[in-house]
Design an enzyme around this catalytic site. Structure first.
Site, mmCIF file in Angstrom:
data_model
loop_
_atom_site.group_PDB
_atom_site.id
_atom_site.type_symbol
_atom_site.label_atom_id
_atom_site.label_comp_id
_atom_site.label_asym_id
_atom_site.label_seq_id
_atom_site.Cartn_x
_atom_site.Cartn_y
_atom_site.Cartn_z
ATOM 1 N N GLY A 79 0.810 -1.213 0.000
ATOM 2 C CA GLY A 79 0.000 0.000 0.000
ATOM 3 C C GLY A 79 0.838 1.255 0.000
ATOM 4 N N GLU A 80 1.842 1.286 0.870
ATOM 5 C CA GLU A 80 2.706 2.466 0.952
ATOM 6 C C GLU A 80 3.565 2.616 -0.295
ATOM 7 O OE1 GLU A 80 1.347 1.258 4.884
ATOM 8 O OE2 GLU A 80 2.368 0.183 3.283
ATOM 9 N N VAL A 81 4.000 1.477 -0.864
ATOM 10 C CA VAL A 81 4.789 1.531 -2.097
ATOM 11 C C VAL A 81 3.973 2.157 -3.225
ATOM 12 C CG1 VAL A 81 5.871 0.120 -3.902
ATOM 13 C CG2 VAL A 81 6.318 -0.369 -1.489
ATOM 14 N N LEU A 101 1.636 4.330 -2.854
ATOM 15 C CA LEU A 101 1.499 5.752 -2.558
ATOM 16 C C LEU A 101 2.681 6.565 -3.063
ATOM 17 C CD1 LEU A 101 0.090 6.037 1.080
ATOM 18 C CD2 LEU A 101 -1.024 6.641 -1.048
#
Length: 876
Positions: A61-63, A65
């Site tokens: 998920g953060e990647v 973003l």
């Protein structure tokens, strides 16, 4: 001390979790990659000197973003270099695939030695932590190296806030080191402030997830996936994404009950975690429904006939949402707290989710307030939602349009975030700059020489105001020399003036290197040269204020940085030395000597306002009967902290747990420990011929314990007592003897108290676990004991950095006074010098750091004045 306590806590957690980690590694293939990066910080070394932002994104998920953040950074600052770290294997694989132009690596675990090594290799100017990820040692290492720390797209859930709140004093210190917190909303920002984050560092920028959300269903990725899955325009796609256990069954039940009445309905399941792909596949097999796997689809194969698809691939969910008409966002019927519902909303799908969405409370409240999503509290309500979306397409479409409109309205957080990050830059194009000033005490040899020359000038002018004086002074061990040319009608006792000045500076005893009472004095003063006198006289007759004999130029300026109208760096340098002089004259401590120097570097912004104190260097002469620890504690508590403005040092080296880099010449072990460099990284860190004991020698301590354990098991096997529990008395005696042996061995091998306690703690912990296991009858006890002991030994070796990477050879250090070196690439000097990387014949990296070399008058060549530098040891 905080770093060492954290290391111990991390190690204990790792020891107790090791059986679970080992099981998952063997069973599911997790945690098998990146061990050197995670435990040793051996990440790819960055080359060049471009401004660098280190983006840390935990998982998939953060990647995802990062896409908009990296693009905006490149748009604003194409000269910046960006590197990316992740924690999970799936995040790592996705980042490598999605951002091939950037360096991608596993983030080191928050052990102090690992993060220090990683920071030294990367040299980040900004560490940007996506969403939260507050790792104290990583933040501390970045700050010590001179970097800034930012939390971007900051999110602090109510649950996390409640946990952090229990140890608020600790997290307040951590957050004081964070230069920027870009929170998603006011609620999150208030929670960061409640934990103690400085108010001036907290901004509300909005969620970057809105910027990253795709709104065009006709994008290339979505079209390609739709074609691959054989999705036709008349199909109604129900997609359940980021699902947890139990949610796939709920979606499957809804599909089964509605598919007969609506043959256009299709179901796509996208589990949140890859390790659950097989469990979901078994669930579909048991259902008896025909289904397909995403991994088995091929553009060359005939169009699939199954109406149910399991997406067993990572990183594609964002594009799959674009194929959906009806969406259920998982992680919300259970206790996980929800998943990102912005992506399906951006595509205009009819969005639903369960009641447990605490991790996305602000987004959920916004969606519900705009009537742009539906909450389903159980599987029956999920079925009812899907049924209504099919039966009332106008209602479903309107729900999706409102959701899509909301996403478009919320955009702009990415630009605001990158704008703030670029402001952190100390690059000259952004206006911030560093200003350094230096001051020396009246006992410093340079200052002492100036004072003697000034004393002679003052004495001559007092008797003959027309005197012309041009004299210079040299001071060395036990001797003062004055030479020059003078024109005067006065008579003064030069030798008496010289001795008086030396005594007033504090040199009253031969043990200090020079004494005004006993030192040798040489005076060689002649009359002024007739040629120079003629030029001066001619200028006087012409009314000129400055004659030919007045040589030299002084530059200075006044400013409003300080009440004394002097620049802040020099004012602070003077303040430090005045405090040292006061302490010496009042005899607050007996070991202080007259010679000292201070240097202060202050960062100013583009409007010439002081932002923070970047570096402080203090060097002071001392007697030989004082320990480094005594000097360190006294100077920090009685000079540094009282004299430096708290608002400029907060969150830097003014903290209670501050790290100070000490140069205690002739004490190599202490210097190595203070600089955060182990002998595993270097062999020499001193400026006298002292060698650092190699910590790999310590490896035999836990190894000996493990060997003793094996011998004990063999003895019990031979005696036939393996099936009987070990007698309690013998068990306690074995543990006590082995522990004392470990303690004594470490004490002999290494004088570092932190290493001694770490080795002893790990050894005692391993023995305790072993003893508990051996007390069990049968073979399960020894097997379990051996497993636990082996894990504890390995962790212990990693924890104390005693595993040698390569064979090392000792290199003798440079002699600071004589300026001689042995096997050192660059000769040392008595000024700032950078110890170059020492290399063996194999060319391996050995040492990088700064060391202050300064001779103390009256000391032997191998004794140099101790000084300390509360700053980043490898960045100045």
């Amino acid at each position: 001390m905080t770093s060492y306590l954290l290391n111990v806590v991390y190690l204990l957690l790792l020891v107790f979790a090791s059986p679970v980690l080992l099981y998952k590694s063997l069973r599911h293939g997790k945690y098998r990659e990146g061990w050197r990066a995670k435990f040793l910080g051996e990440v790819p070394r960055r080359h060049g000197h471009r401004y660098c932002i280190w983006w840390h994104a935990v998982s998939v998920g953060e990647v995802n973003l990062l896409a908009t953040l990296l693009a905006e950074t490149k748009r604003q600052r194409p000269d910046y270099e960006c590197v990316i770290s992740t924690t999970t294997a799936t995040g790592y694989a996705l980042a490598r695939k999605k951002y091939p132009e950037h360096s991608v690596f596993y983030c080191p675990l928050d052990f102090s030695w690992a993060v220090k090594n990683a920071v030294k290799r990367i040299r980040p100017d900004v560490l940007a932590l996506v969403e939260l990820e507050l790792w104290p040692n990583l933040i501390k290492a970045t700050k010590q190296h001179g970097g800034r720390v930012a939390v971007v797209n900051g999110r602090l859930s109510q649950h996390s806030h409640r946990g952090y709140r229990r140890v608020r004093p600790f997290w307040k210190k951590v957050l004081a080191q964070v230069d920027l917190i870009a929170a998603q909303n006011d609620e999150y920002g208030d929670r960061f402030l409640d934990l103690g984050a400085p108010e001036q560092n907290v901004y509300v920028t909005g969620s970057t997830k809105f910027d990253g959300a795709q709104t065009d269903r006709e994008n290339d990725s979505t079209i390609a996936l739709a074609q691959l899955a054989g999705i036709r325009s008349e199909d109604i796609v129900f997609l359940a994404g980021s699902t947890q256990e139990g949610e796939e069954q709920a979606a499957l039940d809804a599909y089964r009950s509605l598919s007969e009445a609506e043959p256009r309905l299709r179901l796509i399941l996208v589990p949140r975690h890859p390790e659950r792909f097989e469990n979901v596949a078994k669930l579909l097999d048991r259902s008896g429904i025909e289904w397909s796997r995403r991994s088995q689809l091929s553009s060359d194969a005939p169009e699939p006939v199954s109406r149910v698809l399991l997406v067993d691939a990572v990183g594609e969910l964002g594009a799959w949402w674009g194929t959906s008409h009806i969406a259920f966002v998982g992680g919300s019927l259970g206790s996980r707290g929800g998943q990102n519902m912005i992506e399906p909303a951006g595509y205009g799908a009819a969005v639903s989710f369960g009641p447990n969405t605490r991790n996305f409370r602000d987004i959920v409240e916004t969606l519900l307030a705009r009537d742009a999503a539906i909450v389903v509290r159980n599987r029956d309500e999920l079925r009812g939602f899907v049924q209504r979306a099919i039966a009332e397409p106008e209602w479903s479409a309107a729900l999706g349009r409102r959701a899509q409109g909301l996403v478009c309205e919320q955009r702009g957080a990415t630009k605001r975030t990158v704008d703030l990050i670029t402001r952190l830059s100390k690059h000259k194009t952004h206006g911030n700059y560093l200003f350094t000033s230096e001051s020396v005490s009246k006992g410093h040899p340079d200052k002492l020489a100036d004072q003697i020359s000034d004393g002679i000038l003052d004495a001559l002018l007092a008797e003959d105001p027309s005197s012309r004086v041009a004299c210079e002074t040299m001071v060395t061990t036990g001797l003062a020399v004055v030479a020059g040319e003078i024109t005067t009608q006065a008579y003064v006792d030069f030798r008496a003036i010289i001795r008086q000045v030396i005594n007033e500076a504090g040199y009253t005893d031969d043990s200090m290197g020079i004494s005004g009472n006993t030192c040798g004095v040489m005076v060689s003063i002649d009359g002024q040269s007739p040629d120079i006198a003629q030029g001066v006289d001619a200028d006087d007759q012409k009314g000129k204020d400055v004659g030919a004999g007045d040589q030299g130029l002084m530059f200075g300026y006044a400013c409003n940085d300080t009440p004394e109208l002097m620049p802040l760096p020099i004012a602070l340098s003077h303040r430090i030395l005045n405090r040292l002089t006061e302490a010496r004259e009042k005899e607050e401590v007996k070991w202080l000597r007259p010679d000292s120097k201070s240097q202060v570097t202050v960062e100013f912004d583009s409007e010439n306002r002081p932002v923070r104190i970047d570096t402080v260097v203090v060097s002071t002469q001392h007697s030989e009967d004082v320990t480094t620890e005594e000097i360190k504690n006294w100077v920090i508590e009685n000079v540094i902290k009282p004299e430096l403005p708290a608002d400029l040092v907060s969150g830097h080296f003014g903290r209670d747990d501050a790290d100070f880099t000490w140069e205690a010449t002739g004490k190599a072990e202490e210097l190595a420990e203070a600089a955060g460099l182990s002998a595993d990284d270097m062999d020499v860190v001193a400026t006298s011929p002292t060698r650092v004991r190699s910590w790999p020698q310590l490896a035999w301590v836990p190894s000996a314990i493990l060997l003793g354990t094996a011998l004990l098991l063999v003895a019990r096997r031979v005696s036939g007592a393996l099936d009987q529990p070990l007698p309690a008395g013998l068990l306690l005696l074995t543990i006590a003897v082995a522990s004392l042996t470990a303690w004594g061995s470490v004490r002999v091998v290494d004088s570092n108290p932190h290493a001694r306690w770490a080795i002893f703690g790990i050894s005692a912990g391993a023995l305790a676990l072993l003893g508990a296991a051996l007390s069990l009858p049968g073979t399960s006890g020894p097997v379990l004991g051996t497993l636990w002991t082996s894990i504890a030994v390995v962790i212990g070796l990693l924890a104390t950095e005693v595993i040698p990477r390569k064979r090392r050879t000792n290199v003798r250090a440079a002699d600071a006074t004589a300026g001689q070196t042995d096997e050192v690439e660059e000769p040392s000097s008595i000024e700032w010098q950078r110890l170059s990387r020492l290399r063996t014949d194999a060319g391996e990296d050995r040492l990088e750091g700064w060391v202050r070399l300064e001779c103390a008058p009256g000391q032997r060549n191998d004794v140099v004045s101790r000084s300390f530098c509360p700053t980043r040891h490898a960045s100045k």
